[in-house]
Structures are given as C-alpha cells and as structure tokens.
Design a protein around this motif. Structure first.
Motif, PDB file in Angstrom:
ATOM      1  N   UNK A  44       1.349   0.894  -5.083  1.00 55.98           N
ATOM      2  CA  UNK A  44       0.979  -0.523  -5.043  1.00 55.98           C
ATOM      3  C   UNK A  44       0.483  -0.960  -3.667  1.00 55.98           C
ATOM      4  N   UNK A  45       0.961  -0.338  -2.611  1.00 53.98           N
ATOM      5  CA  UNK A  45       0.431  -0.659  -1.283  1.00 53.98           C
ATOM      6  C   UNK A  45      -1.048  -0.314  -1.185  1.00 53.98           C
ATOM      7  N   UNK A  46      -1.441   0.784  -1.807  1.00 60.68           N
ATOM      8  CA  UNK A  46      -2.854   1.180  -1.787  1.00 60.68           C
ATOM      9  C   UNK A  46      -3.709   0.160  -2.539  1.00 60.68           C
ATOM     10  N   UNK A  47      -3.223  -0.333  -3.652  1.00 57.74           N
ATOM     11  CA  UNK A  47      -3.964  -1.348  -4.402  1.00 57.74           C
ATOM     12  C   UNK A  47      -4.103  -2.631  -3.599  1.00 57.74           C
ATOM     13  N   UNK A  48      -2.999  -3.058  -2.989  1.00 59.53           N
ATOM     14  CA  UNK A  48      -3.039  -4.317  -2.225  1.00 59.53           C
ATOM     15  C   UNK A  48      -3.936  -4.195  -1.002  1.00 59.53           C
ATOM     16  N   UNK A  49      -3.931  -3.045  -0.367  1.00 55.16           N
ATOM     17  CA  UNK A  49      -4.753  -2.859   0.832  1.00 55.16           C
ATOM     18  C   UNK A  49      -6.234  -3.003   0.528  1.00 55.16           C
ATOM     19  N   UNK A  50      -6.608  -2.687  -0.690  1.00 53.45           N
ATOM     20  CA  UNK A  50      -8.024  -2.750  -1.062  1.00 53.45           C
ATOM     21  C   UNK A  50      -8.476  -4.150  -1.460  1.00 53.45           C
ATOM     22  N   UNK A  51      -7.515  -5.098  -1.576  1.00 50.03           N
ATOM     23  CA  UNK A  51      -7.872  -6.426  -2.076  1.00 50.03           C
ATOM     24  C   UNK A  51      -7.584  -7.557  -1.099  1.00 50.03           C
ATOM     25  N   UNK A  52      -6.885  -7.312  -0.012  1.00 46.87           N
ATOM     26  CA  UNK A  52      -6.692  -8.336   1.009  1.00 46.87           C
ATOM     27  C   UNK A  52      -5.697  -9.409   0.618  1.00 46.87           C
ATOM     28  N   UNK A  53      -5.829 -10.587   1.270  1.00 45.58           N
ATOM     29  CA  UNK A  53      -4.840 -11.649   1.148  1.00 45.58           C
ATOM     30  C   UNK A  53      -4.786 -12.273  -0.244  1.00 45.58           C
ATOM     31  N   UNK A  54      -5.867 -12.145  -1.015  1.00 41.75           N
ATOM     32  CA  UNK A  54      -5.876 -12.729  -2.363  1.00 41.75           C
ATOM     33  C   UNK A  54      -5.631 -11.670  -3.426  1.00 41.75           C
ATOM     34  N   UNK A  55      -4.881 -10.690  -3.056  1.00 35.97           N
ATOM     35  CA  UNK A  55      -4.580  -9.607  -3.985  1.00 35.97           C
ATOM     36  C   UNK A  55      -3.855 -10.142  -5.207  1.00 35.97           C
ATOM     37  N   UNK A  56      -4.237  -9.694  -6.411  1.00 39.94           N
ATOM     38  CA  UNK A  56      -3.442 -10.029  -7.596  1.00 39.94           C
ATOM     39  C   UNK A  56      -2.020  -9.493  -7.456  1.00 39.94           C
ATOM     40  N   UNK A  57      -1.144  -9.940  -8.304  1.00 40.41           N
ATOM     41  CA  UNK A  57       0.258  -9.502  -8.267  1.00 40.41           C
ATOM     42  C   UNK A  57       0.371  -8.132  -8.943  1.00 40.41           C
ATOM     43  N   UNK A  58      -0.130  -7.121  -8.259  1.00 45.70           N
ATOM     44  CA  UNK A  58      -0.185  -5.778  -8.839  1.00 45.70           C
ATOM     45  C   UNK A  58       1.202  -5.308  -9.280  1.00 45.70           C
ATOM     46  N   UNK A  59       1.250  -4.743 -10.474  1.00 46.02           N
ATOM     47  CA  UNK A  59       2.498  -4.242 -11.024  1.00 46.02           C
ATOM     48  C   UNK A  59       3.244  -5.231 -11.884  1.00 46.02           C
ATOM     49  N   UNK A  60       2.806  -6.478 -11.889  1.00 48.25           N
ATOM     50  CA  UNK A  60       3.569  -7.534 -12.555  1.00 48.25           C
ATOM     51  C   UNK A  60       3.722  -7.291 -14.047  1.00 48.25           C
ATOM     52  N   UNK A  61       2.694  -6.792 -14.692  1.00 53.37           N
ATOM     53  CA  UNK A  61       2.702  -6.689 -16.164  1.00 53.37           C
ATOM     54  C   UNK A  61       2.465  -5.260 -16.647  1.00 53.37           C
ATOM     55  N   UNK A  62       3.215  -4.323 -16.079  1.00 57.24           N
ATOM     56  CA  UNK A  62       3.023  -2.932 -16.483  1.00 57.24           C
ATOM     57  C   UNK A  62       4.270  -2.111 -16.220  1.00 57.24           C
TER      58      UNK A  62
END
Length: 647
Positions: free
Chosen positions: A184-202
């Motif tokens: 999830x850190x890799x996903x957030x790093x690619x999207x910046x401050x407006x990153x979606x809430x990765x992992x929330x629904x999976x």
C-alpha cells in the motif's frame, strides 16, 4: 407509546436496549418510504461484516442457528442454555470475537455436545460446502470454536508482533505485515496527497508468490450481498428528497458496482455537499478500527433523519467552527486557516446495520479522508435517540453512588451530566475530528497501528478543552460556567477506573477508544497534581483538585497530539500510547471489577432495531410505513439470519 420498554434481554456482559423513532410520524410519505428502502439496503450488509470479522464466522453462526431452531434438540439442558448464550454473543459481536476486547469467546458447552447437536440437524439446514460431509463440517469448526490457540484474537495490537499474521480478521490472506505495508505504501507514493484510501474495500491476498486485491463489488468479493444493497439503493434513488440526494445515491451505486475508490471519493464529496435533505444515511466500507493496520474498512450502515429542534445546538457549533479553530491551543502551523463545509446535525437513527449493529456509535463524523475534509468539509451527527435510550436505561442503577467520590460531585453530574455528554459528542464529532491539518507530504497513515488511538484522543481533547470555555456559555450551549466539571470528572473517572469493567483480569487495553481515554486520563494524572486517586472506606475514588489546571493539561496534551498527527511522528505516537494507554494496574482493576459486579449492571449495551413495514394500498402503492418495537433480540436475529443472508 406508553408501554414502550427501553430494555430487553440481558446476557453475558450485555444489555439489549430499544430506541424510539420520535417524530417519524411527522415525516412525509415520500420520506418514510425513503427511510424504508434505505433500511432494507442497510440490513443486507450484515453478512459482509460477519465475514470480515473472521473467515469462519458465517459458518459458525449458521450452524448454531440450525441447532438452536431444531425441534428435535432438548432446550432445557445446561449445555443448550450455554450454547444459547454463546450464540447470542456471536450475534452481538458479528462473530466469535468480543466486539470490544477482540478476544475469542470461550464456550461453556463442550465439543462432544456440539458434535452431537450438529449430527441431529438435517444436513439440508447446515452450511455445508460443496461435497462436504457433516463430520467434515464439525472437524473444520471445532478447533476454531474450542481451541484457544486457533485464531485467538480478531485484532492484535501487541507492540513488536506481526499484526497481520497474529490477527484473525479476514482482511488478509497469506501476507505479512511488512508485505501489506509495502504494497500500500507503493500505491500511495504514486498518487500523492490526494491518494484514494487504498485497501479500504478489498482483501489483500498472496498466492503463488503474487500479491493482489480481491475487491468488494458487484461481481466480486461479497458481490451477492452488494447486489441486494444496490437493489434497494436503486429504489431509494426513485424517492430521494431532491435531485442532489438522488445523485449521491447513484454515485454510491456506481462505487458498489465498480469497487473504484476514486468513485468512492467522488461519492464522499457529493455526500458532504448534500445538506438540505431531512433523511440521510451512511453505507459502505468505512471504519478501519477492525484492521490492525488501520487501512481496511468494515461494512456499516445507518439510516437517520434530523431532529430539527436539537439540531439548533449543533448548528450553533458549526457556524462558529472558525472561531474554535483559530482559538485552539495547538501550534498555528497545524490549524486550518480556513474551515470549510462543517455540517452538524442531531439525528434520530431509524435503522442500524453491519458494524453499527447491535453495538453502535452515538456520534459519527465522515468522510475519513483528510484531503476531502480539508477541501470539502465533513458531516457530523450526534444520534440523539440512542443517547436518550442509554440515559433512560441508566437511571437509578447505582453507578455514580458507587464510584463518584462525594455527594456534591454526584449532584453536579445529575444536574449537568446528560447535557455535557451530548455536547462533548457534538464537539468531538463536529469540530474535533474536523480540526487541524497535516503538513504537506505527511501521509494520513503515517502513525500506522497507533493512528486510530491518536485521532480519537485528538478529537476528545478538543472537546474537553472547549467544554470549559466561556464561549459555550455565551453561545447558550452550556447552562452554567460550572457545568463542564461534570464531564471532566466522569471522563477522568472512566479513563482511570471505570472503563476497566470491560476487560477481563490480566488484560491489556487494545481497543482504540479505550486506549484514547486511558492515554488522556493517565497522562493528566502523571503530569501534575490536579488529579488524585484517593482511598475512602477501603475504596478508590478519583479526586480532581483543580479543574482549571486540568483544562490546562488538556490544552498541553492536545497541542502535542496535534503535532504528532500533523507531522506524522510515529515514534512519539508509539511512545505515548505504549506508556499511558495499554497497561493496567491489576490491583485497581480487580477492585473496580468487584465493585461493579455488585451493582448487577451490564458493561456493554446494544440495540434492537424497530421493524419497519410498508402498508400497501389496493393499487399496490405504499400508503404508509408502520413502526413496530415489539420484536425481541432473539427473534430479530433469527429473522435477519433467515431473511438477509446472501453469503
């Protein structure tokens, strides 16, 4: 309503309550039908929550229900009564783990009895997988139910442990904590401050050396239940109060259909912006307290409508949000220069579901995404009919006489306690969670497993600090400049002592809200002489020597907690929580448990939903929606299991 009973059954450590839908009769027919459709959508998410809380929960619940309702099994034996209590606890906690402490329940009936009962039930009534025998079902479930070493804890927060591998919640499969965090850190790093809430629904899964997400959506994980939720949301869309609300519901349907978290962000922004409708709702994968990493949302639902008169109180708070932010004792760098979109209402709950049922919050502030809150604002609700039910059920139970140090303080609590409790919830939800800001580049997940505790402490401290402010008297929110003392006393008493009744001897504190209260109370007790624990007649009591001094401590701790949040200071968060919020004095704990046991009060409360039934006219149209409060806890749970089970 003269015969309305707030209390129902009591079992284990739980008392079941009912709540009233005051003012429901004054809603328009369209609003009543909207409430009904949204309520049906809310009830269809129940099985999702059960499965999220443990991979065997649904099989265990359905097996126990089959035993419980089998006419051939004798019901008047000690073993059956023990199985009944166990099942009632499973219903209450959405699974086999305590809803607050997260430890696995210990059944008071034996493995042999369970196997015999399962063998007596017709196989057609058991949750058998394809090709599975009754014996194989028992072999699968028996270790999970009876062996304390098998899946022992739903959420583990022990420092130094692999929190994913040692937690039994059903959000991860085959991955370690490090692998999940890296993913999830890799996903957030690619999207910046407006990153979606990765992992929330999976669910995050590792198979064949590959890590991937199984997303909750129509056609995906939990698809059958989500299809039923969407069906009722589509019907609700047709009776929405206005076009904007209809658009909000359609956006939620899009999110459920695709599982796309960017669509969820769009929905959250639209939901925050829709403030004119009287009926509102929460539906989705929301709170992350059930994930040891604080990433994955449990499914929850609530349907509500505004309490117009009581909302005047929260409206006053929200209209003055900028003043509260500007005068906060935190560093100016961490305050919001412009507070936007703060909406606050007192509401009546009309239906509870998922992680909000049967145990529920009394206040909600959403959305959780920090960037949405900063740019678009938030909605807060205080659920007035639930707090009213709690207050009515607690009258005359002897709790204050046993634990409050003196009659003068008891008088203060009896005079101002209910009003200050409501106001504390308002300030916590409306302004506390909505206050402050992250510094640029700071991840909202920087505090990891400690983030939930720090966030709840931040909101509580904000509320506690302002409860004593003369501004609240000027705004007409508190009746007296002394009223705040009632809340200060009960809060510290709870944090230092009385919340311990919720824990078994030898336990540590793990639930985020309990940790938050312990952190605040213990830190204030240690940092100054404004609070004492005194002994009288062989009993321990809280004594507050200096209420103004206590407020100053709240201000100091709030400033530090906000700094930790704003800077993403993980080490400081860890040190505060581990030092003040986890460990318990065993002697004090045992004393509190003994004193509380003599009162005969259940430490936990939950709610039975009303039954909403559409009245259909001769032409097939709904002409009214009837409300019935007579359904009991067991009857409701069995009906839900039979009528709202899609998984």
């Amino acid at each position: 309503m003269e015969n309305f009973k707030y209390t129902d059954i009591k079992f284990a450590d739980i008392q079941m309550l009912r709540y009233r839908l005051d003012g429901f009769e004054n809603l328009t027919l369209r609003q009543k039908i909207l409430v009904y459709y949204l309520s049906e959508a809310t009830l269809w998410g129940r099985d999702i929550t059960f499965d999220q809380f443990g991979k065997f929960n649904l099989k265990i619940r359905k097996t126990l229900e089959a035993i419980y309702t089998d006419g051939g099994i004798q019901h008047d034996t000690p073993d059956f009564k023990a199985l009944e209590v166990y099942l009632m606890r499973v219903w209450f906690s959405n699974g086999i783990y305590h809803h607050y402490g997260c430890d696995k329940f210990v059944p008071a009936f034996g493995e042999d009895y369970f196997r015999r009962c399962v063998g007596l039930v017709s196989p057609s009534r058991l949750p058998l997988s394809a090709g599975e025998s009754v014996a194989e079902l028992c072999d699968e479930l028996v270790p999970v139910i009876f062996d304390p070493s098998v899946f022992p804890k739903r959420v583990n927060k022990e420092a130094g442990a692999d929190l994913v591998e040692t937690s039994s919640c059903n959000y991860y499969e085959g991955v370690s904590q490090r692998e999940a965090e890296n993913f999830y850190n890799a996903l957030k790093a690619a999207h910046g401050d407006r990153s979606p809430s990765f992992g929330l629904n999976s669910r995050l899964i590792k198979r064949g050396g590959r890590i991937f997400e199984d997303v909750y959506r129509v056609g995906g994980l939990y698809g059958k239940a989500i299809e039923r939720i969407v069906y009722w949301l589509e019907k609700a869309c047709g009776v929405a109060e206005n076009d904007r609300q209809a658009g909000v519901i359609r956006k939620l349907i899009d999110y459920y259909s695709t599982g796309d978290l960017s669509v969820f962000d769009e929905y959250s922004i639209d939901w925050v912006g829709e403030t004119s409708a009287n009926v509102d709702f929460v539906s989705g994968f929301i709170e992350v307290y059930g994930d040891p990493l604080g990433l994955k949302g449990s499914w929850e639902g609530i349907v509500e409508y505004k309490d117009i008169e009581a909302t005047k109180r929260t409206r006053t708070i929200s209209e003055n949000a900028q003043w509260f932010e500007d005068n906060s004792p935190v560093d100016a760098r961490f305050r919001k220069p412009k507070v936007v979109g703060i909406t606050a209402n007192v509401v009546c709950a009309a239906m509870l579901g998922g992680d909000e049922y049967p145990s529920t919050a009394i206040g909600i502030n959403l959305p959780n995404a920090d960037w949405i809150r900063a740019e678009h604002g938030s909605k807060s609700v205080t659920i007035g009919n639930l707090t009213d039910a709690y207050n009515k059920a607690a009258k005359g139970n002897g709790f204050y006489s046993e634990f409050v140090a003196d009659e003068a303080t008891i008088g203060l609590i009896e005079k101002y306690g209910d009003a200050c409790d409501d106001l504390h919830t308002d300030l916590h939800e409306c302004l506390g969670h909505g206050s402050g800001r992250l510094l640029p580049g700071v991840s909202p997940d920087a505090l990891k497993a400690y983030g939930n505790t720090i966030e709840e402490a931040r909101a509580d401290l904000f509320a506690l600090y302002y409860l004593a402010d003369v501004k609240l008297v000027e705004l007409g929110l508190t009746p007296s400049s002394e009223a705040y003392k009632a809340q200060y006393y009960t809060y510290i008493m709870n944090g230092l002592m009385t919340q311990l009744v919720r824990l078994a001897p030898g336990s540590c504190i793990e639930e985020a809200h309990m940790r938050n209260r312990a952190l605040i109370a213990n830190w204030c007790h240690e940092n100054g002489d404004v609070i004492e624990l005194v002994r009288k007649s062989g009993k321990t009591y809280v004594k507050i020597n200096d209420y103004a001094g206590l407020r100053a401590l709240f201000a100091k701790l709030l400033a530090e907690i906000q700094r930790i949040k704003s800077e993403g200071d993980f080490a400081a968060a860890r040190d505060l929580v581990e030092r003040y919020a986890v460990r318990i004095d065993p002697a004090l704990h045992n004393e509190v448990l003994e004193r509380y046991a003599r009162l005969g009060i259940a430490p936990y409360k939950g709610f039975i939903n009303p039954v909403l039934t559409p009245i259909v006219g001769a032409n097939g149209d709904i002409t009214d929606v009837a409300v019935d409060y007579s359904e009991g806890y067991v009857e409701q749970m069995l009906r839900y299991g039979a009528s709202y089970s899609a998984l």
